[in-house]
Design an enzyme around this catalytic site. Structure first.
Site, PDB file in Angstrom:
ATOM      1  N   LYS A  21       1.195  -1.269  -0.267  1.00 15.97           N
ATOM      2  CA  LYS A  21       0.199  -0.311  -0.024  1.00 15.97           C
ATOM      3  C   LYS A  21       0.801   1.490  -0.021  1.00 15.97           C
ATOM      4  O   LYS A  21       2.442   1.527   0.106  1.00 15.97           O
ATOM      5  CB  LYS A  21      -1.069   0.065   0.812  1.00 15.97           C
ATOM      6  CG  LYS A  21      -1.955  -1.489   0.769  1.00 15.97           C
ATOM      7  CD  LYS A  21      -3.004  -1.321   2.454  1.00 15.97           C
ATOM      8  CE  LYS A  21      -4.015  -2.228   2.078  1.00 15.97           C
ATOM      9  NZ  LYS A  21      -5.124  -1.967   3.330  1.00 15.97           N
ATOM     10  N   TYR A  67     -12.327  -1.702  -4.081  1.00 12.61           N
ATOM     11  CA  TYR A  67     -12.613  -2.277  -2.652  1.00 12.61           C
ATOM     12  C   TYR A  67     -14.032  -1.991  -2.415  1.00 12.61           C
ATOM     13  O   TYR A  67     -15.095  -1.883  -1.435  1.00 12.61           O
ATOM     14  CB  TYR A  67     -12.849  -1.332  -1.869  1.00 12.61           C
ATOM     15  CG  TYR A  67     -10.323  -1.600  -0.875  1.00 12.61           C
ATOM     16  CD1 TYR A  67     -10.059  -2.803  -0.412  1.00 12.61           C
ATOM     17  CD2 TYR A  67      -9.417  -0.619  -1.280  1.00 12.61           C
ATOM     18  CE1 TYR A  67      -9.848  -2.775   0.268  1.00 12.61           C
ATOM     19  CE2 TYR A  67      -8.853  -1.102  -0.398  1.00 12.61           C
ATOM     20  CZ  TYR A  67      -8.175  -2.123   0.223  1.00 12.61           C
ATOM     21  OH  TYR A  67      -7.072  -2.398   0.885  1.00 12.61           O
ATOM     22  N   ASN A  85      -2.022  -0.118   6.918  1.00  6.68           N
ATOM     23  CA  ASN A  85      -1.759  -1.009   7.357  1.00  6.68           C
ATOM     24  C   ASN A  85      -0.689  -1.968   6.726  1.00  6.68           C
ATOM     25  O   ASN A  85      -0.266  -3.256   6.087  1.00  6.68           O
ATOM     26  CB  ASN A  85      -3.081  -2.292   7.666  1.00  6.68           C
ATOM     27  CG  ASN A  85      -3.770  -2.254   6.763  1.00  6.68           C
ATOM     28  OD1 ASN A  85      -3.180  -1.960   5.855  1.00  6.68           O
ATOM     29  ND2 ASN A  85      -4.727  -3.064   7.200  1.00  6.68           N
ATOM     30  N   HIS A 102      -1.956  -4.753   1.898  1.00  7.62           N
ATOM     31  CA  HIS A 102      -3.239  -5.785   1.427  1.00  7.62           C
ATOM     32  C   HIS A 102      -2.827  -7.287   1.226  1.00  7.62           C
ATOM     33  O   HIS A 102      -2.167  -7.541  -0.509  1.00  7.62           O
ATOM     34  CB  HIS A 102      -4.044  -5.389   0.247  1.00  7.62           C
ATOM     35  CG  HIS A 102      -5.462  -5.900  -0.003  1.00  7.62           C
ATOM     36  ND1 HIS A 102      -6.726  -6.257   0.662  1.00  7.62           N
ATOM     37  CD2 HIS A 102      -5.632  -6.386  -0.830  1.00  7.62           C
ATOM     38  CE1 HIS A 102      -7.584  -6.792  -0.206  1.00  7.62           C
ATOM     39  NE2 HIS A 102      -6.742  -7.748  -1.040  1.00  7.62           N
ATOM     40  N   GLU A 114      -9.768 -10.923  -7.935  1.00  9.63           N
ATOM     41  CA  GLU A 114      -8.585  -9.275  -7.411  1.00  9.63           C
ATOM     42  C   GLU A 114      -7.435  -9.176  -8.529  1.00  9.63           C
ATOM     43  O   GLU A 114      -7.001  -8.389  -9.119  1.00  9.63           O
ATOM     44  CB  GLU A 114      -8.253  -9.330  -6.113  1.00  9.63           C
ATOM     45  CG  GLU A 114      -8.947  -9.495  -4.946  1.00  9.63           C
ATOM     46  CD  GLU A 114      -8.478  -9.129  -3.471  1.00  9.63           C
ATOM     47  OE1 GLU A 114      -7.555  -9.519  -3.493  1.00  9.63           O
ATOM     48  OE2 GLU A 114      -9.658  -8.859  -2.765  1.00  9.63           O
TER      49      GLU A 114
END
Ligand code: CMP
Length: 142
Positions: free
Chosen positions: A11, A51, A114, A117, A128
């Site tokens: 990320k 998302y 975080n 992913h 995905e």
């Protein structure tokens, strides 16, 4: 055990802090093989599309703003039980709950930022992977 593929994203907070090499190395050291990888910067709309299942969540705006803030590295990883193995190497979504030695324990600063992913199931992994990669970009994909 079955050979699987899963989708990984480093990320914006991970790329911004120059952690790409270290994170990819952890995947490789844990038996996951890179079969496709690239750096992209998602538009807000592309992040919202990725998302989509979280559209109704209160953190959707914050999440998609963050994911489109700067470049990410998207990677297809392959290996035995790759979906579960990748999740194990990442650690829990909330870094405060992540196990010692996991990526999120070592690098993530919050549940929102975080660092990585990973697909949560084989079914979502296929969706995905197809969101980011054409078949021709994946080695041995036929
Ligand atoms: P990820 O695995 O990318 O899938 C959805 C993301 O939503 C998740 O990681 C977190 O980064 C983010 N997320 C989940 N819960 C929260 C929360 N309470 N506040 C902000 N972001 C969240």
């Amino acid at each position: 055990m079955a050979k699987e593929q899963t989708l990984s994203i480093i990320k914006p907070d991970g790329v911004e802090r120059n952690l790409v090499g270290e994170i990819l190395q952890r995947f490789e050291q844990n038996g996951l093989r890179i079969v496709a990888t690239k750096m992209i910067q998602m538009s807000r709309k592309q992040a919202e599309g990725f998302y989509d299942i979280h559209r109704e969540r209160p953190f959707f705006g914050e999440l998609t703003e963050f994911m489109s803030r700067s470049p990410v590295v998207v990677t297809v990883l392959e290996g035995e039980n790759a979906v579960a193995k990748h999740r194990e190497v990442m650690g829990a979504t909330n870094p405060a709950e992540a196990a010692e030695g996991t990526i999120r324990k070592d690098f993530a600063e919050s549940i929102g930022e975080n660092t990585v992913h990973g697909s949560d199931s084989l079914e979502n992994a296929a969706i995905e992977i197809a969101y980011f990669f054409a078949k021709i970009e994946r080695v041995n994909a036929g």
